[in-house]
Design a protein around this motif. Sequence first.
Motif, short mmCIF file in Angstrom:
data_model
loop_
_atom_site.label_atom_id
_atom_site.label_comp_id
_atom_site.label_asym_id
_atom_site.label_seq_id
_atom_site.Cartn_x
_atom_site.Cartn_y
_atom_site.Cartn_z
N ASP A 212 33.60 21.90 43.48
CA ASP A 212 34.53 22.81 44.15
C ASP A 212 35.41 23.60 43.18
O ASP A 212 36.09 24.54 43.59
N THR A 213 35.40 23.24 41.89
CA THR A 213 36.28 23.95 40.94
C THR A 213 35.51 24.71 39.86
O THR A 213 36.10 25.50 39.13
N THR A 214 34.20 24.48 39.75
CA THR A 214 33.41 25.16 38.72
C THR A 214 33.35 26.66 39.01
O THR A 214 33.00 27.06 40.13
N PRO A 215 33.69 27.51 38.04
CA PRO A 215 33.60 28.95 38.30
C PRO A 215 32.15 29.38 38.51
O PRO A 215 31.26 28.96 37.77
N PRO A 216 31.91 30.20 39.54
CA PRO A 216 30.54 30.66 39.78
C PRO A 216 30.10 31.67 38.72
O PRO A 216 30.92 32.20 37.97
N ILE A 217 28.80 31.94 38.68
CA ILE A 217 28.25 32.97 37.80
C ILE A 217 28.90 34.30 38.21
O ILE A 217 28.97 34.62 39.40
N ALA A 218 29.35 35.07 37.20
CA ALA A 218 30.10 36.31 37.50
C ALA A 218 29.13 37.48 37.66
O ALA A 218 28.96 38.29 36.75
N TYR A 219 28.47 37.54 38.81
CA TYR A 219 27.62 38.70 39.08
C TYR A 219 28.50 39.91 39.37
O TYR A 219 29.61 39.78 39.89
N ALA A 220 27.96 41.09 39.08
CA ALA A 220 28.68 42.32 39.43
C ALA A 220 28.84 42.39 40.94
O ALA A 220 28.02 41.85 41.68
N SER A 221 29.90 43.06 41.37
CA SER A 221 30.14 43.14 42.82
C SER A 221 29.39 44.35 43.40
O SER A 221 28.98 45.25 42.68
N LEU A 222 29.24 44.35 44.72
CA LEU A 222 28.54 45.47 45.38
C LEU A 222 29.19 46.80 45.04
O LEU A 222 28.50 47.82 44.91
N THR A 223 30.53 46.80 44.90
CA THR A 223 31.23 48.05 44.63
C THR A 223 30.96 48.57 43.21
O THR A 223 31.35 49.68 42.87
N ASP A 224 30.33 47.75 42.39
CA ASP A 224 29.96 48.22 41.05
C ASP A 224 28.69 49.10 41.09
O ASP A 224 28.27 49.62 40.07
N ASP A 226 26.36 52.28 42.93
CA ASP A 226 26.38 53.48 43.77
C ASP A 226 25.60 53.16 45.06
O ASP A 226 24.44 52.78 45.00
N PRO A 227 26.24 53.31 46.25
CA PRO A 227 25.58 52.88 47.49
C PRO A 227 24.41 53.77 47.91
O PRO A 227 23.68 53.42 48.84
N GLN A 231 22.33 52.01 41.81
CA GLN A 231 22.40 51.97 40.36
C GLN A 231 23.79 51.50 39.95
O GLN A 231 24.78 51.83 40.61
N TYR A 232 23.83 50.72 38.88
CA TYR A 232 25.12 50.23 38.38
C TYR A 232 25.95 51.42 37.92
O TYR A 232 25.48 52.28 37.18
N ARG A 233 27.22 51.47 38.40
CA ARG A 233 28.10 52.58 38.02
C ARG A 233 28.96 52.16 36.86
O ARG A 233 29.49 51.04 36.86
#
Length: 240
Positions: A212-224, A226-227, A231-233
């Motif tokens: 419950d305390t381990t930080p998750p893998i830091a994937y880029a967020s959807l807002t990163d 272009d919808p 493509q990654y902005r």
Amino acid sequence: MKVFIVHAHHEPRSFNSALTRIAQDVLTEAGHTVQVSDLYAMKFDPVSDRRNFTSVKNPDYLKQQVEEQYAHETGTFAADITAELEKLEWCDVLIFQFPLWWFSMPAILKGWVDRVFAMGAVYGGGRWYDNGHFQGKRAMVSVTTGGGPSIYSPTGLHGDIHQVLYPINHGILHFVGFDVLPPFIAYGVSRADDTDRSNYLKEYQQRLLNLDTTPPIAYASLTDYDPETWQYRKRRDRTD
Ligand code: FAD
């Protein structure tokens, strides 16, 4: 916490089975509730076809995602799928326990994903990644390998283990909204000596006690992204 382990090994005396047993014991002792789907013991059918549904929208042409959506709306998933979906909804943390087979998961576990991670029930309608159905829940892969750590390093022959696991961690677990914890990896367990294996079991216990305390893998967020193009902005192009 409610922890759901999907266990994919056919041998009860295997190291994978030892890891699942330890997880059940350690988590229960720490006051958590654990459910295990032992796929081989359950004789889980991994073949995804018409039998996924008790009735279908179009009997002439099976389109799996259309039928999944229909089954979700009408409550007509086969009983084994419904039972697994209930465990997914129940859990706070999902763990996949499996040996690495052909740089991936054993077919019985892939078939479990193919059948249970159904459109409508766990994704669709804009529910993916950060907006995924299981947002707020955590997931972790616990995997054993034949190869040692060196061969799975970024410059190793097999390539970086995190790239190997990316289709599972990102393409399956994060896709449906889980926060994905760094994998627990027991390397080369068949050739490891008793001390190494015992250390892996101890290390796994620590990982379990920190779910419950381990930080998750830091994937880029959807807002990163272009919808329009996904493509990654670059940061300077963002409006958020
Ligand atoms: P086991 O062989 O069951 O166990 C290892 C040892 O641990 C045994 O000696 C066992 O007695 C011992 N043990 C059991 N319980 C305990 C305990 N409580 N304490 C201490 N020791 C214990 N490997 C790769 O790296 N990449 C691949 O792509 C890959 N593809 C494969 C494809 C297939 C089809 C197969 C069959 C294997 C593949 N492998 C691959 C190898 C596979 O990943 C390993 O054989 C597997 O991870 C070993 O895990 P296990 O649980 O089966 O180990």
